[in-house]
Design an enzyme around this catalytic site. Structure first.
Site, PDB file in Angstrom:
ATOM      1  N   GLU A   1       0.829  -1.216   0.000  1.00  0.00           N
ATOM      2  CA  GLU A   1       0.000   0.000   0.000  1.00  0.00           C
ATOM      3  C   GLU A   1       0.856   1.256   0.000  1.00  0.00           C
ATOM      4  OE1 GLU A   1      -2.393  -1.588   3.338  1.00  0.00           O
ATOM      5  OE2 GLU A   1      -4.091  -0.864   2.192  1.00  0.00           O
TER       6      GLU A   1
ATOM      7  N   GLU B   1      -3.912  -9.453   3.843  1.00  0.00           N
ATOM      8  CA  GLU B   1      -4.644  -9.138   5.077  1.00  0.00           C
ATOM      9  C   GLU B   1      -5.805 -10.098   5.342  1.00  0.00           C
ATOM     10  OE1 GLU B   1      -3.524  -7.021   2.887  1.00  0.00           O
ATOM     11  OE2 GLU B   1      -2.900  -5.148   3.802  1.00  0.00           O
TER      12      GLU B   1
HETATM   13  N1  T1G Z   1       4.377  -7.655  11.545  1.00  0.00           N
HETATM   14  C1  T1G Z   1       5.088  -8.062  12.608  1.00  0.00           C
HETATM   15  N2  T1G Z   1       5.933  -9.122  12.599  1.00  0.00           N
HETATM   16  C2  T1G Z   1       6.040  -9.786  11.433  1.00  0.00           C
HETATM   17  C3  T1G Z   1       5.305  -9.430  10.273  1.00  0.00           C
HETATM   18  C4  T1G Z   1       4.462  -8.292  10.366  1.00  0.00           C
HETATM   19  N3  T1G Z   1       3.771  -7.844   9.319  1.00  0.00           N
HETATM   20  N4  T1G Z   1       5.648 -10.298   9.290  1.00  0.00           N
HETATM   21  C5  T1G Z   1       6.526 -11.155   9.809  1.00  0.00           C
HETATM   22  N5  T1G Z   1       6.767 -10.858  11.080  1.00  0.00           N
HETATM   23  C6  T1G Z   1       7.702 -11.544  11.989  1.00  0.00           C
HETATM   24  C7  T1G Z   1       7.297 -12.974  12.260  1.00  0.00           C
HETATM   25  O1  T1G Z   1       6.381 -13.021  13.343  1.00  0.00           O
HETATM   26  C8  T1G Z   1       8.637 -13.589  12.601  1.00  0.00           C
HETATM   27  O2  T1G Z   1       8.958 -13.161  13.935  1.00  0.00           O
HETATM   28  C9  T1G Z   1       9.609 -12.856  11.687  1.00  0.00           C
HETATM   29  O3  T1G Z   1       8.950 -11.637  11.307  1.00  0.00           O
HETATM   30  C10 T1G Z   1       9.939 -13.629  10.431  1.00  0.00           C
HETATM   31  O4  T1G Z   1       8.670 -14.012   9.862  1.00  0.00           O
HETATM   32  C11 T1G Z   1      -2.505  -1.719   7.142  1.00  0.00           C
HETATM   33  C12 T1G Z   1      -3.450  -4.081   8.066  1.00  0.00           C
HETATM   34  C13 T1G Z   1       7.037 -11.589   5.228  1.00  0.00           C
HETATM   35  C14 T1G Z   1       6.549 -13.684   3.913  1.00  0.00           C
HETATM   36  O5  T1G Z   1       0.379 -10.436   6.545  1.00  0.00           O
HETATM   37  O6  T1G Z   1       3.841 -13.374   5.381  1.00  0.00           O
HETATM   38  O7  T1G Z   1      -0.307  -4.607   6.563  1.00  0.00           O
HETATM   39  O8  T1G Z   1       9.108 -15.454  14.965  1.00  0.00           O
HETATM   40  O9  T1G Z   1       8.997 -16.482  10.100  1.00  0.00           O
HETATM   41  O10 T1G Z   1       9.093 -17.261   6.544  1.00  0.00           O
HETATM   42  O11 T1G Z   1      -3.392  -2.777   5.281  1.00  0.00           O
HETATM   43  O12 T1G Z   1       6.503 -13.218   7.610  1.00  0.00           O
HETATM   44  O13 T1G Z   1      11.165 -14.273  14.151  1.00  0.00           O
HETATM   45  O14 T1G Z   1       9.933 -13.400  16.170  1.00  0.00           O
HETATM   46  O15 T1G Z   1       7.160 -15.538   8.619  1.00  0.00           O
HETATM   47  O16 T1G Z   1      10.748 -15.419   5.821  1.00  0.00           O
HETATM   48  C15 T1G Z   1       0.064  -7.743   6.295  1.00  0.00           C
HETATM   49  C16 T1G Z   1       2.970 -11.402   7.176  1.00  0.00           C
HETATM   50  C17 T1G Z   1       0.068  -7.183   7.686  1.00  0.00           C
HETATM   51  C18 T1G Z   1       2.698 -10.427   6.041  1.00  0.00           C
HETATM   52  C19 T1G Z   1       8.355 -13.633   5.622  1.00  0.00           C
HETATM   53  N6  T1G Z   1       1.293  -8.451   6.057  1.00  0.00           N
HETATM   54  N7  T1G Z   1       4.310 -11.955   7.100  1.00  0.00           N
HETATM   55  O17 T1G Z   1       8.274 -15.011   5.832  1.00  0.00           O
HETATM   56  O18 T1G Z   1       9.612 -15.273   7.971  1.00  0.00           O
HETATM   57  S1  T1G Z   1      -1.436  -6.331   8.062  1.00  0.00           S
HETATM   58  C20 T1G Z   1       1.356  -9.777   6.240  1.00  0.00           C
HETATM   59  C21 T1G Z   1       4.610 -12.963   6.216  1.00  0.00           C
HETATM   60  C22 T1G Z   1      -1.328  -4.941   7.101  1.00  0.00           C
HETATM   61  C23 T1G Z   1      -2.372  -2.886   6.224  1.00  0.00           C
HETATM   62  C24 T1G Z   1      -2.594  -4.214   6.887  1.00  0.00           C
HETATM   63  C25 T1G Z   1       5.979 -13.551   6.353  1.00  0.00           C
HETATM   64  C26 T1G Z   1       6.974 -13.088   5.267  1.00  0.00           C
HETATM   65  P1  T1G Z   1       9.844 -14.128  14.870  1.00  0.00           P
HETATM   66  P2  T1G Z   1       8.549 -15.430   9.153  1.00  0.00           P
HETATM   67  P3  T1G Z   1       9.486 -15.820   6.488  1.00  0.00           P
END
Ligand code: T1G
Length: 687
Positions: free
Chosen positions: A105, A125
């Site tokens: 975004e 999301e």
């Molecule tokens: N926020 C906080 N922590 C996050 C995070 C995030 N968005 N994404 C990953 N982490 C942490 C995860 O908990 C882990 O922590 C570490 O990073 C590595 O993640 C306003 C409302 C990016 C494809 O849904 O899909 O934006 O265990 O083990 O396998 O509209 O993480 O090491 O302490 O998964 O390499 C939307 C979610 C948010 C993406 C990487 N975004 N993340 O995968 O590593 S809502 C998502 C993923 C939002 C807006 C809306 C995957 C990854 P720890 P990992 P990975």
């Protein structure tokens, strides 16, 4: 404020780099830094344009999910996005890794977007029970049209940089590994060409065309009704995209925010965010530090080329790890290899695999009838018939054949791993790797830790699981480990309710309405009643149905009758057989309320989960949630049985269990942990 970004000048172009490991999430510090540095760039007369990039493994992966549910702290992402979009200087997003959610975004508010070929872009999301809350539902339709936007946002799956280029989400594909250099060159061209401050919000052509097709939204709703059933987020996304088409941009943005807040306040988003973090926490083993050295896994041996052995082998072939697969007879070996090839050919037909990738994977598969050919394997996984003597014999042979330091694993789904380990001279290198069928599809991998299993072996298994795309959950040794043991509680209660005069469709409907894709008796008819319980001699309803020629869907009737199109309908013949069985067992007949049916089917699962926890079989309640969601498709919008139980209220669960104990005896006694938590007003989440 932690320093999470920097601004560097390359002539008249500034490069603003966010550096907030691990995924450059748009937490408060990052939002503040973005405002600070973009304002600085705007105020600097020498700067003509800004490149927004990220350090580390990825462009921003979105909002900081850990901030949800906590008190909001300004500036919100919408303010940051507006600031970027209204900048007086060209801002270009330079994307690598995964630009997801709020990360994409933010990129959409930039005037142009360049990405390396390996980048992936998406709005996931919906997997968190949310919707893009920073303009994604308003800007994406303006780029790709409402119809594609509906698929892209309710599906949540990221697309490749080249696909995003095709869709118009990305303007330029950079050279891999030379993103900033490519971006600088691209921006120089934009400046030289007098490129305008192009704002996605101003693109009206596509949504103007969409306004001519108001029916597309209800058509989309109808064709996705089954997939969206029981979930709030998809419908809210459809509404937000309808607003993008029907309303002026600012009003559409306001509508999107309203829908976002509604979802964020709801239980489903809390449940799905719980599941997101629970899955990642499950990979961490409390007494095995994250930096425990792991053992090498360069080649894998699989003993048994049946359904499970073949599926297990595919997981390793998929990530380029050679597999030596062993069978006792050439015909079995040939059949197993043919099945693996057939599965890959299905993926090829669906466009999920290229022909060269298929051949490359098959070239890594080595078939043999000789266990001795596994001598160089680093990991050997036994996937043979569930017979303890047979497994002990095989493990003794493997122990003699395998190189020193090799890990020996069993795919057993319930047998005692410690007993298997004792058949070897290396119990510290024996572990359980319990795959769920189909092994090349289901995400759950239960890593079963024996009493003697060494910590490096545990660490290796947990890491390897993630490498092959599985979700690992550590389990202790017990009958059924975590997922099968917990789900057995539901199966037993379903069988009893059936005999107490509840019809298969009433039970299946309760489970379906709760959110499962299919109820237990429809599932049994699908699998085939002649397959179920064929190893036990005990009389059962399934055996009585089979005796009457009712094998399930494949014979036109089982618990249900089926027409040629395999549509199910209640069966009087099946009910007669069930009633006769109940009479033979002397089961009292009674009626049940809808609410009671769900409680009787699912509260025992929670109670079994509490026992699994208090026995130390599972490390955490959330691990049990992960196992059920990833192993049995427990509806993720409930957060899993333990999260859901906290929402129901543990005293309510105890009350059900006491009623079942009075009716069925001590097997239904509420677990000590459950009672303690209920009486102290605590939850599984508080553990
Ligand atoms: N926020 C906080 N922590 C996050 C995070 C995030 N968005 N994404 C990953 N982490 C942490 C995860 O908990 C882990 O922590 C570490 O990073 C590595 O993640 C306003 C409302 C990016 C494809 O849904 O899909 O934006 O265990 O083990 O396998 O509209 O993480 O090491 O302490 O998964 O390499 C939307 C979610 C948010 C993406 C990487 N975004 N993340 O995968 O590593 S809502 C998502 C993923 C939002 C807006 C809306 C995957 C990854 P720890 P990992 P990975």
């Amino acid at each position: 404020m932690t320093e999470v970004a920097k601004l560097e000048k390359h002539g008249s172009i500034a490069v603003l780099t966010i550096d907030s490991p691990p995924v450059n999430a748009l937490g408060l510090d990052v939002r503040r830094a973005l405002l600070k540095y973009i304002s600085m760039a705007e105020a600097d007369p020498e700067i003509e344009a800004v490149i927004l990039a990220c350090a580390g493994q990825t462009f921003s992966a979105g909002a900081d999910i850990s901030e949800f549910g906590k008190p909001f702290q300004a500036p919100d992402l919408g303010v940051v996005c507006r600031h970027i979009e209204n900048s007086s200087k060209i801002i270009v997003a330079a994307i690598h890794g995964t630009a997801l959610g709020g990360g994409l975004e933010v990129a959409l508010c930039c005037h142009y977007r360049i990405a390396v070929p390996s980048a992936r872009l998406g709005l996931p999301e919906v997997a968190l029970g949310l919707l893009p809350g920073a303009g994604g539902t308003q800007r994406i339709p303006r780029l790709i049209g409402a119809r594609k936007a509906l698929e892209f946002i309710t599906g949540g799956a990221p697309v490749s940089a080249s696909a995003a280029r095709e869709m118009g989400i990305v303007d330029e594909v950079a050279d891999e590994g030379a993103l900033v250099g490519s971006a600088l060159e691209y921006v120089r061209k934009l400046i030289a060409g007098g490129a305008p401050l192009r704002r996605v919000r101003d693109l009206e052509d596509r949504i103007a065309a969409d306004r001519q097709q108001p029916e597309l939204f209800d058509e989309f709703r109808r064709s996705n009704a089954r997939a969206f059933r029981g979930k709030d987020a998809p419908e809210s996304i459809v509404k937000a995209i309808e607003a993008a088409v029907a309303l002026p941009f600012e009003e559409g943005l306001a509508r999107e925010f309203e829908l976002f807040v509604e979802l964020e306040k709801g239980l489903q988003a809390k449940a799905q965010i719980h599941a997101f973090f629970a899955e990642r926490t499950a990979s961490k083993v409390k007494d095995v530090p994250g930096d425990t050295p792991v053992l090498p896994v360069r080649t894998v041996g699989v003993v048994g080329a049946g359904t499970m052995g073949g599926g297990i082998a595919m997981n390793f072939l998929n990530v380029g790890i050679p597999v030596h697969i062993v069978e006792t007879a050439q015909a079995n070996l040939d059949r197993g290899i043919a099945t693996i090839r057939k599965n890959y050919e299905i993926s090829l037909k669906r466009g999920k695999l290229t022909a060269e990738a298929l051949e490359r994977r098959m070239s890594l598969l080595h078939a043999t009838l000789d266990l001795g050919d596994l001598r160089d394997c680093d990991l050997i996984i036994e996937a043979v018939f569930e017979s303890m003597p047979l497994k002990q014999e095989i493990f003794a042979k493997l122990d003699a054949v395998a190189r020193d330091g090799a890990i020996l694993a069993s795919n057993t789904s319930f047998l005692d791993l410690n007993q298997i380990a004792r058949a070897t001279s290396r119990p510290d290198h024996v572990i359980g790797l319990h795959f769920f069928s189909p092994a090349n599809v289901m995400p759950l991998l239960e890593v079963v830790r024996g009493d003697a299993t060494a910590k490096p072996v545990v660490a290796t298994a947990m890491k390897l699981a993630r490498k092959i795309g599985k979700v690992p959950v550590l389990s202790g040794v017990c009958d059924g480990f975590i997922a099968n043991r917990a789900m057995r509680a539901r199966t037993e209660q379903a069988d009893l309710l059936l005999l107490q005069n509840l019809s298969p469709d009433a039970i299946d409907a309760a489970i379906y309405d709760y959110g499962f894709a299919m109820g237990p008796f429809r599932m049994l008819d699908l699998v085939g009643l002649d397959v179920i319980g064929r190893d036990s001699t005990e009389r059962s309803v399934a055996k009585d149905l089979v005796a009457a020629g009712r094998m399930g869907q494949k014979s036109g009737g089982g618990y249900y009758d089926y027409d040629e199109a395999r549509a199910a309908r209640p069966s009087e013949a099946a009910l007669d057989i069930i009633r006769a069985h109940a009479a033979w067992k002397g089961i009292a007949q009674r009626s049940f309320s809808q609410e009671e049916i769900v409680a009787r089917l699912l509260h025992p699962v929670v109670n079994e989960g509490a026992k699994i926890l208090e026995e130390g079989i599972a490390m955490r309640a959330s691990d049990i949630d992960v196992a059920m969601i990833k192993g049995y498709n427990w509806p993720v919008q409930t957060g899993g049985p333990m999260f859901w139980a906290d929402a129901v209220g543990l005293p309510r669960i105890v009350e059900t269990m006491k009623a079942l104990e009075a009716e069925q005896g001590e097997a239904m006694r509420p677990s000590r942990l459950l009672v303690e938590l209920a009486e102290s007003g605590r939850t599984f989440g508080s553990l």
